[in-house]
Scaffold this motif. Structure first.
Motif, PDB file in Angstrom:
ATOM      1  N   ASP A 228      52.929  41.823  40.096  1.00 43.37           N
ATOM      2  CA  ASP A 228      53.775  41.272  39.021  1.00 43.37           C
ATOM      3  C   ASP A 228      53.273  39.916  38.544  1.00 43.37           C
ATOM      4  O   ASP A 228      53.675  39.439  37.489  1.00 43.37           O
ATOM      5  CB  ASP A 228      55.279  41.276  39.338  1.00 43.37           C
ATOM      6  N   SER A 229      52.335  39.301  39.313  1.00 43.76           N
ATOM      7  CA  SER A 229      51.640  38.113  38.782  1.00 43.76           C
ATOM      8  C   SER A 229      50.265  38.031  39.428  1.00 43.76           C
ATOM      9  O   SER A 229      50.038  38.568  40.530  1.00 43.76           O
ATOM     10  CB  SER A 229      52.441  36.830  39.040  1.00 43.76           C
ATOM     11  N   LEU A 230      49.367  37.366  38.736  1.00 47.64           N
ATOM     12  CA  LEU A 230      47.988  37.233  39.227  1.00 47.64           C
ATOM     13  C   LEU A 230      47.393  35.938  38.679  1.00 47.64           C
ATOM     14  O   LEU A 230      47.647  35.572  37.526  1.00 47.64           O
ATOM     15  CB  LEU A 230      47.159  38.442  38.759  1.00 47.64           C
ATOM     16  N   PHE A 231      46.617  35.275  39.535  1.00 49.60           N
ATOM     17  CA  PHE A 231      46.017  33.982  39.183  1.00 49.60           C
ATOM     18  C   PHE A 231      44.547  34.021  39.580  1.00 49.60           C
ATOM     19  O   PHE A 231      44.222  34.545  40.655  1.00 49.60           O
ATOM     20  CB  PHE A 231      46.750  32.854  39.917  1.00 49.60           C
ATOM     21  N   SER A 232      43.699  33.482  38.729  1.00 48.66           N
ATOM     22  CA  SER A 232      42.271  33.584  39.039  1.00 48.66           C
ATOM     23  C   SER A 232      41.500  32.373  38.521  1.00 48.66           C
ATOM     24  O   SER A 232      41.875  31.775  37.506  1.00 48.66           O
ATOM     25  CB  SER A 232      41.717  34.865  38.387  1.00 48.66           C
ATOM     26  N   TYR A 233      40.448  32.036  39.245  1.00 48.53           N
ATOM     27  CA  TYR A 233      39.443  31.097  38.751  1.00 48.53           C
ATOM     28  C   TYR A 233      38.180  31.883  38.452  1.00 48.53           C
ATOM     29  O   TYR A 233      37.718  32.653  39.302  1.00 48.53           O
ATOM     30  CB  TYR A 233      39.134  30.005  39.782  1.00 48.53           C
ATOM     31  N   ILE A 234      37.660  31.707  37.263  1.00 47.94           N
ATOM     32  CA  ILE A 234      36.459  32.429  36.832  1.00 47.94           C
ATOM     33  C   ILE A 234      35.390  31.375  36.536  1.00 47.94           C
ATOM     34  O   ILE A 234      35.552  30.558  35.618  1.00 47.94           O
ATOM     35  CB  ILE A 234      36.770  33.252  35.554  1.00 47.94           C
ATOM     36  N   GLU A 235      34.329  31.381  37.339  1.00 46.29           N
ATOM     37  CA  GLU A 235      33.255  30.390  37.121  1.00 46.29           C
ATOM     38  C   GLU A 235      32.165  31.023  36.274  1.00 46.29           C
ATOM     39  O   GLU A 235      31.657  32.104  36.602  1.00 46.29           O
ATOM     40  CB  GLU A 235      32.642  29.969  38.460  1.00 46.29           C
ATOM     41  N   LEU A 236      31.811  30.354  35.201  1.00 43.38           N
ATOM     42  CA  LEU A 236      30.759  30.870  34.326  1.00 43.38           C
ATOM     43  C   LEU A 236      29.405  30.321  34.759  1.00 43.38           C
ATOM     44  O   LEU A 236      29.328  29.263  35.397  1.00 43.38           O
ATOM     45  CB  LEU A 236      31.048  30.466  32.870  1.00 43.38           C
ATOM     46  N   GLU A 237      28.336  31.030  34.389  1.00 44.55           N
ATOM     47  CA  GLU A 237      26.984  30.576  34.770  1.00 44.55           C
ATOM     48  C   GLU A 237      26.648  29.234  34.158  1.00 44.55           C
ATOM     49  O   GLU A 237      25.870  28.472  34.714  1.00 44.55           O
ATOM     50  CB  GLU A 237      25.942  31.623  34.371  1.00 44.55           C
ATOM     51  N   ASN A 238      27.261  28.925  32.983  1.00 43.01           N
ATOM     52  CA  ASN A 238      26.964  27.630  32.333  1.00 43.01           C
ATOM     53  C   ASN A 238      27.771  26.475  32.918  1.00 43.01           C
ATOM     54  O   ASN A 238      27.747  25.371  32.403  1.00 43.01           O
ATOM     55  CB  ASN A 238      27.200  27.729  30.813  1.00 43.01           C
ATOM     56  N   GLY A 239      28.512  26.723  34.003  1.00 39.15           N
ATOM     57  CA  GLY A 239      29.241  25.654  34.690  1.00 39.15           C
ATOM     58  C   GLY A 239      30.699  25.535  34.281  1.00 39.15           C
ATOM     59  O   GLY A 239      31.481  24.845  34.930  1.00 39.15           O
ATOM     60  N   CYS A 240      31.096  26.204  33.203  1.00 39.09           N
ATOM     61  CA  CYS A 240      32.492  26.130  32.735  1.00 39.09           C
ATOM     62  C   CYS A 240      33.413  26.908  33.700  1.00 39.09           C
ATOM     63  O   CYS A 240      33.000  27.898  34.305  1.00 39.09           O
ATOM     64  CB  CYS A 240      32.544  26.742  31.330  1.00 39.09           C
ATOM     65  N   LEU A 241      34.646  26.434  33.831  1.00 43.90           N
ATOM     66  CA  LEU A 241      35.629  27.102  34.696  1.00 43.90           C
ATOM     67  C   LEU A 241      36.791  27.619  33.842  1.00 43.90           C
ATOM     68  O   LEU A 241      37.355  26.869  33.037  1.00 43.90           O
ATOM     69  CB  LEU A 241      36.158  26.101  35.726  1.00 43.90           C
ATOM     70  N   ILE A 242      37.143  28.880  34.041  1.00 45.73           N
ATOM     71  CA  ILE A 242      38.318  29.448  33.363  1.00 45.73           C
ATOM     72  C   ILE A 242      39.411  29.648  34.408  1.00 45.73           C
ATOM     73  O   ILE A 242      39.165  30.228  35.468  1.00 45.73           O
ATOM     74  CB  ILE A 242      37.991  30.812  32.705  1.00 45.73           C
ATOM     75  N   ALA A 331      36.331  42.867  38.951  1.00 46.54           N
ATOM     76  CA  ALA A 331      35.965  41.859  39.955  1.00 46.54           C
ATOM     77  C   ALA A 331      37.182  41.011  40.338  1.00 46.54           C
ATOM     78  O   ALA A 331      37.370  40.655  41.506  1.00 46.54           O
ATOM     79  CB  ALA A 331      34.846  40.963  39.416  1.00 46.54           C
ATOM     80  N   ILE A 332      38.034  40.698  39.358  1.00 48.33           N
ATOM     81  CA  ILE A 332      39.246  39.899  39.653  1.00 48.33           C
ATOM     82  C   ILE A 332      40.155  40.694  40.591  1.00 48.33           C
ATOM     83  O   ILE A 332      40.654  40.163  41.592  1.00 48.33           O
ATOM     84  CB  ILE A 332      39.979  39.519  38.341  1.00 48.33           C
ATOM     85  N   TYR A 333      40.363  41.969  40.293  1.00 48.36           N
ATOM     86  CA  TYR A 333      41.206  42.788  41.184  1.00 48.36           C
ATOM     87  C   TYR A 333      40.576  42.901  42.583  1.00 48.36           C
ATOM     88  O   TYR A 333      41.268  42.821  43.594  1.00 48.36           O
ATOM     89  CB  TYR A 333      41.436  44.180  40.594  1.00 48.36           C
ATOM     90  N   GLN A 334      39.243  43.079  42.622  1.00 43.55           N
ATOM     91  CA  GLN A 334      38.574  43.184  43.934  1.00 43.55           C
ATOM     92  C   GLN A 334      38.760  41.905  44.735  1.00 43.55           C
ATOM     93  O   GLN A 334      39.041  41.936  45.937  1.00 43.55           O
ATOM     94  CB  GLN A 334      37.075  43.406  43.735  1.00 43.55           C
ATOM     95  N   SER A 335      38.603  40.762  44.070  1.00 47.25           N
ATOM     96  CA  SER A 335      38.760  39.483  44.752  1.00 47.25           C
ATOM     97  C   SER A 335      40.186  39.349  45.302  1.00 47.25           C
ATOM     98  O   SER A 335      40.385  38.938  46.448  1.00 47.25           O
ATOM     99  CB  SER A 335      38.445  38.337  43.784  1.00 47.25           C
ATOM    100  N   ALA A 336      41.163  39.718  44.472  1.00 45.46           N
ATOM    101  CA  ALA A 336      42.564  39.605  44.913  1.00 45.46           C
ATOM    102  C   ALA A 336      42.855  40.563  46.062  1.00 45.46           C
ATOM    103  O   ALA A 336      43.592  40.229  46.993  1.00 45.46           O
ATOM    104  CB  ALA A 336      43.489  39.889  43.725  1.00 45.46           C
ATOM    105  N   GLU A 337      42.267  41.758  46.023  1.00 48.22           N
ATOM    106  CA  GLU A 337      42.530  42.730  47.094  1.00 48.22           C
ATOM    107  C   GLU A 337      41.853  42.325  48.403  1.00 48.22           C
ATOM    108  O   GLU A 337      42.419  42.445  49.479  1.00 48.22           O
ATOM    109  CB  GLU A 337      42.034  44.124  46.668  1.00 48.22           C
ATOM    110  N   LYS A 338      40.603  41.830  48.294  1.00 45.07           N
ATOM    111  CA  LYS A 338      39.845  41.499  49.506  1.00 45.07           C
ATOM    112  C   LYS A 338      40.152  40.099  50.025  1.00 45.07           C
ATOM    113  O   LYS A 338      39.792  39.768  51.153  1.00 45.07           O
ATOM    114  CB  LYS A 338      38.342  41.586  49.217  1.00 45.07           C
ATOM    115  N   GLY A 339      40.737  39.240  49.178  1.00 45.91           N
ATOM    116  CA  GLY A 339      40.992  37.863  49.591  1.00 45.91           C
ATOM    117  C   GLY A 339      39.712  37.066  49.703  1.00 45.91           C
ATOM    118  O   GLY A 339      39.606  36.137  50.509  1.00 45.91           O
ATOM    119  N   GLU A 340      38.705  37.399  48.913  1.00 43.16           N
ATOM    120  CA  GLU A 340      37.458  36.625  48.922  1.00 43.16           C
ATOM    121  C   GLU A 340      36.883  36.544  47.505  1.00 43.16           C
ATOM    122  O   GLU A 340      37.246  37.358  46.644  1.00 43.16           O
ATOM    123  CB  GLU A 340      36.424  37.261  49.862  1.00 43.16           C
TER     124      GLU A 340
END
Ligand SMILES: NC(=O)c1ccc[n+]([C@@H]2O[C@H](COP(=O)([O-])OP(=O)(O)OC[C@H]3O[C@@H](n4cnc5c(N)ncnc54)[C@H](O)[C@@H]3O)[C@@H](O)[C@H]2O)c1
Length: 344
Positions: A228-242, A331-340
């Protein structure tokens, strides 16, 4: 000669957006609708003056020979519906998300390329005037180096009480694949779909299985299978963070927030409505400000697809970008499921 259009999946988005738009065009005719329930198909066809309806897509392609196909089925069936349309040499406009699996989105993209057909996805928010205004200013350097982006697609109590939104197998997930993906596409589009390096995510199921009613109706809590909620940090190759925040249900102050904020080293921008701001000598400065966000995004999205089918070189949310965003969502779902963290 009018181009022949077929609709796969005669539900609410097909009627409100796809058929509604196609009917405004004199150069198109909607010749058929395909679905699973004969009674609702008949009524869909009658209401919308569509001459034929089918429960078998293969029969529809054989009898109707459409050139343009809108795929408006539930998420799980996007892949098979798009592939069948491409195999039948149609140009395809598919609802979001592209698919449930990145591998399927890749096959859809590659098949469209191999067949020389147009494949576009209905990521309609990027078609708002606000987005093109902000994007133009980014390209002219007004924001400088953009190094932090906030993506929000949040509902406080907006678990959908209809459709398949709480069914993991049919939907592929909850707010991320339904809502978050829209604002994520908007952010990636203005950033020119940059390469992603790594994602880290956490998701929660804290409310949907306990309550049964919200602003969007009632649902069965025993069948609430998605986050029902999800939070993520997405690091781009150019150094930007989403930073991504998305929810169907979350105890936040606002009822709903759908926005993208971009922070550059010279100025910042908020997308809906478009606003660009900075500061000078201690004063906060507004460089650009629209009073209201453009509400007319859906028809611009589908109009762009039709224009491309008619040979115009217009921007689309294309198969390549569809594959890229599906990889990211997976990848976001995988990260949330695996905790890594997951590297891409
Ligand atoms: N772009 C947007 O903002 C937006 C908004 C709403 C929905 N959508 C997307 O549109 C799609 C449909 O959503 P909806 O709200 O219209 O759902 P809906 O349930 O109203 O309609 C889906 C229709 O597809 C039919 N169907 C199911 N399986 C099928 C199959 N295998 N072949 C053919 N037809 C089939 C169903 O009978 C139903 O009529 C979803 O992928 C959703 O994510 C996008």
């Amino acid at each position: 000669m009018k181009k022949r259009v077929a609709i796969i999946g005669g539900g609410q988005i097909a009627e409100k957006v796809h058929v509604a738009y196609y009917k405004t065009r004199e150069d198109l005719e909607v010749v058929a609708v395909v679905g699973v329930n004969e009674e609702s198909l008949r009524s869909f066809a009658e209401r919308n003056n569509i001459p034929n309806y089918y429960t078998d897509a293969t029969e529809m392609y054989a009898k109707e020979s459409p050139e343009i196909v809108s795929v408006c089925t539930p998420n799980k069936y996007h892949f098979e519906s798009v592939m069948q349309a491409l195999e039948n040499n149609c140009d395809v406009f598919c609802e979001k998300p592209p698919a449930i699996l990145a591998e399927d989105a890749r096959k859809m993209y590659e098949t469209a390329l191999a067949k020389g057909r147009i494949l576009a996805y209905d990521f309609h928010h990027r078609f708002a005037d606000d987005v093109s205004i902000v994007k133009e200013n980014i390209e002219q350097g007004l924001l400088g180096d953009i190094y932090f982006v906030k993506v929000k697609a949040l509902r406080r109590n907006g678990i959908p009480g209809w459709g398949n939104f709480t069914n993991k197998v049919i939907q592929g997930g909850g707010p991320l694949i339904d809502l978050g993906i829209h604002m994520l596409d908007t952010a990636l589009y203005v950033l020119d779909y940059p390469k992603v390096k790594k994602v880290t995510a956490k998701m929660f199921k804290k409310i949907g299985h306990k309550k049964d009613e919200g602003a969007f109706g009632k649902w069965d809590p025993s069948k609430f299978e998605v986050e029902d909620s999800l939070f993520s940090y997405i690091e781009l190759e150019n150094g930007c963070l989403i930073q991504l925040e998305t929810s169907f249900a979350l105890n936040i102050k606002e009822k709903s927030e759908m926005n993208v904020e971009l922070c550059g080293d010279q100025a910042g921008a908020s997308m809906f409505p478009a606003e660009i701001y900075t500061d000078e000598k201690g004063e906060l400065v507004t460089l650009l400000k629209r009073e209201e966000a453009d509400p007319d995004r859906h028809s611009k999205s589908i109009a762009a697809f039709v224009d491309r089918c008619l040979g115009k070189n217009v921007m689309l949310a294309d198969g390549k970008q569809g594959y890229a965003i599906q990889q990211l969502v997976e990848a976001i779902y995988q990260s949330a499921e695996k905790g890594e963290s997951i590297s891409l």
